[in-house]
Scaffold this motif. Structure first.
Motif, PDB file in Angstrom:
ATOM      1  N   ALA A   1      46.668  -7.330  46.505  1.00 32.98           N
ATOM      2  CA  ALA A   1      47.881  -7.647  45.766  1.00 32.98           C
ATOM      3  C   ALA A   1      48.350  -9.064  46.072  1.00 32.98           C
ATOM      4  O   ALA A   1      48.889  -9.755  45.208  1.00 32.98           O
ATOM      5  N   GLU A   2      48.129  -9.503  47.307  1.00 32.99           N
ATOM      6  CA  GLU A   2      48.659 -10.808  47.718  1.00 32.99           C
ATOM      7  C   GLU A   2      47.948 -11.280  48.980  1.00 32.99           C
ATOM      8  O   GLU A   2      47.599 -10.475  49.836  1.00 32.99           O
ATOM      9  N   VAL A   3      47.741 -12.578  49.059  1.00 36.29           N
ATOM     10  CA  VAL A   3      47.302 -13.217  50.295  1.00 36.29           C
ATOM     11  C   VAL A   3      48.458 -14.097  50.752  1.00 36.29           C
ATOM     12  O   VAL A   3      48.850 -15.035  50.053  1.00 36.29           O
ATOM     13  N   ARG A   4      49.005 -13.782  51.900  1.00 34.60           N
ATOM     14  CA  ARG A   4      50.178 -14.490  52.402  1.00 34.60           C
ATOM     15  C   ARG A   4      49.786 -15.513  53.465  1.00 34.60           C
ATOM     16  O   ARG A   4      49.124 -15.158  54.441  1.00 34.60           O
ATOM     17  N   ILE A   5      50.185 -16.743  53.258  1.00 34.87           N
ATOM     18  CA  ILE A   5      50.097 -17.744  54.322  1.00 34.87           C
ATOM     19  C   ILE A   5      51.458 -17.760  54.994  1.00 34.87           C
ATOM     20  O   ILE A   5      52.458 -18.129  54.383  1.00 34.87           O
ATOM     21  N   GLU A   6      51.512 -17.307  56.237  1.00 40.85           N
ATOM     22  CA  GLU A   6      52.774 -17.152  56.932  1.00 40.85           C
ATOM     23  C   GLU A   6      52.932 -18.204  58.022  1.00 40.85           C
ATOM     24  O   GLU A   6      52.028 -18.416  58.828  1.00 40.85           O
TER      25      GLU A   6
END
Length: 231
Positions: free
Chosen positions: A129-134
């Protein structure tokens, strides 16, 4: 006019038959509902099992690809959260700035094209659903600024840093074929000190709290919501 006993008996028999009929109807409704609930439960269980298998496969693929690099990069791969964590703050950014250091630029140049190629494989892409760069910081700020002021200054800093990482990664020539997918699925998230890393004694590890993570979020929750809405 008074009714005879037989007439009163027929009256009560008809009511009894009606009640029995209603009970049968309610029973069929209950059985039908139970079947729907069971079917929804089985579908949800199937989604959970499928994602768990996919999660394990994705972890193995990432571990195989980066096993020789993680130690050198001072990075770790978490099997449960499917996050690649870079936790060497001296290597990542200039202190108090969003300028990416040369060492981290070189790491990203090697890491990100390989990372996104794995995520783009058919068996993984449809479940993401999503790739998060945190971006994460410690709770402190320079010049003895603490509390809410430090939190909001770190929020701005972490947002600027993750945006800088995303922009650099998206502009890499090796990512050209995946850029449109990346624009729709990769986000930059500055989290300030909301998720600090704690040591064994429960105190904040300020060094490890300053980090950048690439985290995969599944779409299993959306699939489950869709099943429940259809039902």
């Amino acid at each position: 006019m008074f009714k005879t006993k037989s007439e009163r008996g027929e009256h009560w028999i008809s009511i009894s038959d009606l009640m029995s009929g209603l009970m049968v109807i309610f029973l069929f409704i209950a059985i039908s509902y139970m079947k729907e609930v069971t079917a929804d439960r089985d579908k949800i269980l199937e989604i959970a099992v499928t994602w768990k298998e996919t999660q394990q496969e994705l972890y193995k693929a990432l571990e195989k690809e980066f096993r020789d690099d993680l130690r050198r990069w001072r990075a770790t791969l978490n099997q449960e959260t499917l996050s690649v964590r870079f936790h060497n703050p001296e290597l990542l950014f200039e202190s108090g700035k969003s300028t990416i250091k040369q060492g981290f630029l070189e790491i990203l140049q090697s890491f990100f094209p390989r990372y996104i190629r794995i995520l783009q494989l058919d068996k993984f892409r449809q479940n993401i659903a999503e790739v998060r760069i945190e971006g994460h910081t410690s709770s402190e700020w320079s010049q003895n600024i603490v509390g809410d002021s430090a939190y909001f200054l770190n929020m701005e800093l972490s947002q600027d840093r993750t945006r800088a990482v995303l922009e650099f990664c998206m502009r890499l020539p090796a990512v050209n074929n995946f850029r449109e997918w990346a624009k729709g699925n990769i986000t930059a998230n500055g989290l300030s000190s909301s998720k600090i890393v704690k040591s064994a004694n429960g105190e904040e590890n300020k060094l490890l709290s300053r980090r950048v993570e690439f985290r995969v979020r599944t779409n299993a929750d959306k699939q489950i919501a869709r099943i429940l809405s259809i039902g």
